[in-house]
Scaffold this active site. Sequence first.
Site, PDB file in Angstrom:
ATOM      1  N   HIS A  19     -35.570 -34.224 -62.590  1.00  0.00           N
ATOM      2  CA  HIS A  19     -35.983 -35.384 -61.782  1.00  0.00           C
ATOM      3  C   HIS A  19     -34.968 -36.523 -61.766  1.00  0.00           C
ATOM      4  CE1 HIS A  19     -37.038 -36.823 -65.763  1.00  0.00           C
ATOM      5  NE2 HIS A  19     -37.166 -38.034 -65.268  1.00  0.00           N
ATOM      6  N   MET A  22     -30.092 -36.173 -57.696  1.00  0.00           N
ATOM      7  CA  MET A  22     -30.335 -36.663 -56.335  1.00  0.00           C
ATOM      8  C   MET A  22     -31.560 -35.993 -55.715  1.00  0.00           C
ATOM      9  SD  MET A  22     -27.873 -36.452 -52.976  1.00  0.00           S
ATOM     10  CE  MET A  22     -27.673 -34.681 -52.971  1.00  0.00           C
ATOM     11  N   VAL A  23     -31.666 -34.677 -55.878  1.00  0.00           N
ATOM     12  CA  VAL A  23     -32.775 -33.947 -55.273  1.00  0.00           C
ATOM     13  C   VAL A  23     -34.089 -34.274 -55.992  1.00  0.00           C
ATOM     14  CG1 VAL A  23     -33.736 -31.632 -54.936  1.00  0.00           C
ATOM     15  CG2 VAL A  23     -31.338 -32.081 -54.387  1.00  0.00           C
ATOM     16  N   SER A 114     -28.997 -22.295 -52.790  1.00  0.00           N
ATOM     17  CA  SER A 114     -27.969 -23.078 -52.091  1.00  0.00           C
ATOM     18  C   SER A 114     -27.361 -22.225 -50.986  1.00  0.00           C
ATOM     19  CB  SER A 114     -26.881 -23.459 -53.092  1.00  0.00           C
ATOM     20  OG  SER A 114     -25.729 -23.906 -52.410  1.00  0.00           O
ATOM     21  N   SER A 115     -26.888 -22.888 -49.940  1.00  0.00           N
ATOM     22  CA  SER A 115     -26.294 -22.114 -48.825  1.00  0.00           C
ATOM     23  C   SER A 115     -24.989 -21.434 -49.238  1.00  0.00           C
ATOM     24  CB  SER A 115     -26.049 -23.024 -47.625  1.00  0.00           C
ATOM     25  OG  SER A 115     -25.108 -24.021 -47.936  1.00  0.00           O
ATOM     26  N   CYS A 116     -24.394 -21.874 -50.367  1.00  0.00           N
ATOM     27  CA  CYS A 116     -23.114 -21.276 -50.766  1.00  0.00           C
ATOM     28  C   CYS A 116     -23.290 -19.902 -51.414  1.00  0.00           C
ATOM     29  CB  CYS A 116     -22.348 -22.208 -51.689  1.00  0.00           C
ATOM     30  SG  CYS A 116     -23.047 -22.286 -53.324  1.00  0.00           S
ATOM     31  N   TYR A 143     -21.301 -20.252 -59.654  1.00  0.00           N
ATOM     32  CA  TYR A 143     -22.524 -20.979 -59.276  1.00  0.00           C
ATOM     33  C   TYR A 143     -23.389 -20.117 -58.360  1.00  0.00           C
ATOM     34  CZ  TYR A 143     -25.328 -24.690 -57.103  1.00  0.00           C
ATOM     35  OH  TYR A 143     -26.363 -25.465 -56.627  1.00  0.00           O
ATOM     36  N   LYS A 147     -27.206 -18.737 -58.980  1.00  0.00           N
ATOM     37  CA  LYS A 147     -28.316 -19.054 -58.067  1.00  0.00           C
ATOM     38  C   LYS A 147     -28.951 -17.775 -57.504  1.00  0.00           C
ATOM     39  CE  LYS A 147     -28.728 -23.550 -57.982  1.00  0.00           C
ATOM     40  NZ  LYS A 147     -30.004 -24.220 -58.248  1.00  0.00           N
ATOM     41  N   ASN A 172     -25.679 -28.114 -47.522  1.00  0.00           N
ATOM     42  CA  ASN A 172     -25.060 -29.218 -48.279  1.00  0.00           C
ATOM     43  C   ASN A 172     -25.898 -30.485 -48.109  1.00  0.00           C
ATOM     44  OD1 ASN A 172     -23.037 -27.206 -48.229  1.00  0.00           O
ATOM     45  ND2 ASN A 172     -21.431 -28.745 -48.399  1.00  0.00           N
ATOM     46  N   ASP A 276      -9.897 -25.211 -49.290  1.00  0.00           N
ATOM     47  CA  ASP A 276     -10.801 -25.385 -48.145  1.00  0.00           C
ATOM     48  C   ASP A 276     -12.197 -24.848 -48.439  1.00  0.00           C
ATOM     49  OD1 ASP A 276      -9.416 -26.688 -46.178  1.00  0.00           O
ATOM     50  OD2 ASP A 276      -8.708 -24.867 -45.175  1.00  0.00           O
TER      51      ASP A 276
HETATM   52  O1  GFB Z   1     -18.588 -30.617 -50.510  1.00  0.00           O
HETATM   53  P1  GFB Z   1     -17.628 -29.619 -51.034  1.00  0.00           P
HETATM   54  O2  GFB Z   1     -17.026 -29.908 -52.341  1.00  0.00           O
HETATM   55  O3  GFB Z   1     -18.385 -28.273 -51.109  1.00  0.00           O
HETATM   56  O4  GFB Z   1     -16.389 -29.440 -50.002  1.00  0.00           O
HETATM   57  P2  GFB Z   1     -18.420 -26.842 -50.458  1.00  0.00           P
HETATM   58  C1  GFB Z   1     -16.533 -29.235 -48.641  1.00  0.00           C
HETATM   59  C2  GFB Z   1     -15.211 -29.229 -47.921  1.00  0.00           C
HETATM   60  O5  GFB Z   1     -14.706 -30.557 -47.900  1.00  0.00           O
HETATM   61  C3  GFB Z   1     -14.070 -28.360 -48.450  1.00  0.00           C
HETATM   62  C4  GFB Z   1     -13.328 -30.578 -48.206  1.00  0.00           C
HETATM   63  O6  GFB Z   1     -13.427 -27.755 -47.369  1.00  0.00           O
HETATM   64  C5  GFB Z   1     -13.141 -29.376 -49.109  1.00  0.00           C
HETATM   65  O7  GFB Z   1     -11.787 -28.967 -49.111  1.00  0.00           O
HETATM   66  N1  GFB Z   1     -12.973 -31.874 -48.800  1.00  0.00           N
HETATM   67  C6  GFB Z   1     -12.120 -32.779 -48.263  1.00  0.00           C
HETATM   68  C7  GFB Z   1     -13.434 -32.386 -49.956  1.00  0.00           C
HETATM   69  N2  GFB Z   1     -11.980 -33.837 -49.067  1.00  0.00           N
HETATM   70  C8  GFB Z   1     -12.805 -33.629 -50.122  1.00  0.00           C
HETATM   71  C9  GFB Z   1     -13.102 -34.398 -51.287  1.00  0.00           C
HETATM   72  O8  GFB Z   1     -12.611 -35.485 -51.518  1.00  0.00           O
HETATM   73  N3  GFB Z   1     -14.019 -33.867 -52.149  1.00  0.00           N
HETATM   74  C10 GFB Z   1     -14.615 -32.655 -51.920  1.00  0.00           C
HETATM   75  N4  GFB Z   1     -15.499 -32.199 -52.816  1.00  0.00           N
HETATM   76  N5  GFB Z   1     -14.314 -31.887 -50.850  1.00  0.00           N
HETATM   77  C11 GFB Z   1     -19.850 -26.516 -52.538  1.00  0.00           C
HETATM   78  C12 GFB Z   1     -19.929 -25.517 -53.639  1.00  0.00           C
HETATM   79  O9  GFB Z   1     -18.982 -26.004 -51.642  1.00  0.00           O
HETATM   80  O10 GFB Z   1     -21.068 -26.722 -51.861  1.00  0.00           O
HETATM   81  C13 GFB Z   1     -21.084 -25.745 -54.491  1.00  0.00           C
HETATM   82  O11 GFB Z   1     -18.722 -25.477 -54.350  1.00  0.00           O
HETATM   83  C14 GFB Z   1     -22.360 -26.104 -53.756  1.00  0.00           C
HETATM   84  O12 GFB Z   1     -21.264 -24.613 -55.273  1.00  0.00           O
HETATM   85  C15 GFB Z   1     -22.141 -27.054 -52.622  1.00  0.00           C
HETATM   86  O13 GFB Z   1     -22.974 -24.958 -53.283  1.00  0.00           O
HETATM   87  C16 GFB Z   1     -23.365 -27.210 -51.719  1.00  0.00           C
HETATM   88  O14 GFB Z   1     -19.365 -26.885 -49.306  1.00  0.00           O
HETATM   89  O15 GFB Z   1     -17.088 -26.278 -50.157  1.00  0.00           O
END
Ligand code: GFB
Length: 326
Positions: A19, A22-23, A114-116, A143, A147, A172, A276
């Site tokens: 709790h 964020m969720v 999670s969608s990942c 991860y 899940k 996300n 990416d």
């Molecule tokens: O949100 P994010 O970390 O999660 O990254 P994922 C999404 C995209 O944003 C990637 C780009 O293509 C990153 O390269 N990005 C650009 C950045 N700038 C940034 C930055 O400053 N920070 C971050 N974090 N990304 C996660 C999973 O994947 O999604 C988890 O690793 C989880 O396991 C979550 O499931 C929902 O969508 O790539």
Amino acid sequence: MTAAALYDLSGKRVWVAGHRGMVGRALLRRLSREAVELLTVPREELDLTEGAAVRAWMRRHRPQVVILAAARVGGILANARRPVEFLEQNLRIELEVISASAELGVEKLLFLGSSCIYPRDCPQPIREEYLLTGPLEETNRAYALAKICGLELCRARRRQEGRDFIACMPTNLYGPHDDFDPETGHVLPALLRRFHEAKSRGDTEVVVWGSGTPRREFLHVEDLAEACLHLLRHFSDEIPINIGCGRDLTIRELAETIARITGYRGRIRFDPARPDGTPEKRLDISRITALGWRPQIPLEEGIRETYRWFLAHHTARAADGAEQMP
Ligand code: GFB
């Protein structure tokens, strides 16, 4: 009009495990408007990876409904750097909470996946049946596998024992109480903070990770909380269900939107040395919309509101770059 509920929540003791995240916080806010008895327990009092302690606590508090929102989560870099914790902590939490819930006769359990966890190169939009049809994305394999095990634990309890344990796959998420740390957080809060700080310092350039071409779908956590309640009432199936908004955008478009909202007017530079991740992962939400739920918060409005929250809660400490989440 929404169909009559399959499960009546009123008067139930509902435990939100996790709790403080964020969720979990969004679930508590939403559940506080319902005629339910809310149960929570701080991490310092109960370690969810300790089976005996979980069982003792549950025996004392007798939850009838469990929402398993507790998890080790993080952005793409945190996932890639800490696979041991993402795998082990999530597996242990799921195993202990789901098995204890079954043993102690919990009436309804909702597990958040999670969608990942879908294969990396899924056809778009992603339908629930694509699960386990191809290789996973490398950056969040640990991860995702943890899940997937959580989903399977729910399914096994349904099949073998007839438990009403269900699982959902949120896209996300973002909103208040997110992790705004630029290294460990997800892209939306990380960029909100990075652009805000760049504007405050008068920087002329902000670096955004990767190529800017990956596509992502974002859902406000208040919409997610509403969807979770809806599923508790109206959903009972062994196939997990997607929760998203059905729309995505590129990281470049997201960065430009955040630059506009924060008032940053400098250059945006993409850093291809950073990962990416999955090229795209837009969810097919036809199953959940057929049940009568729809997302309500448009992305730009949600980001503005989240930015206001960030300004109110973080900026005093954000300036030195050393803050902790509240
Ligand atoms: O949100 P994010 O970390 O999660 O990254 P994922 C999404 C995209 O944003 C990637 C780009 O293509 C990153 O390269 N990005 C650009 C950045 N700038 C940034 C930055 O400053 N920070 C971050 N974090 N990304 C996660 C999973 O994947 O999604 C988890 O690793 C989880 O396991 C979550 O499931 C929902 O969508 O790539």
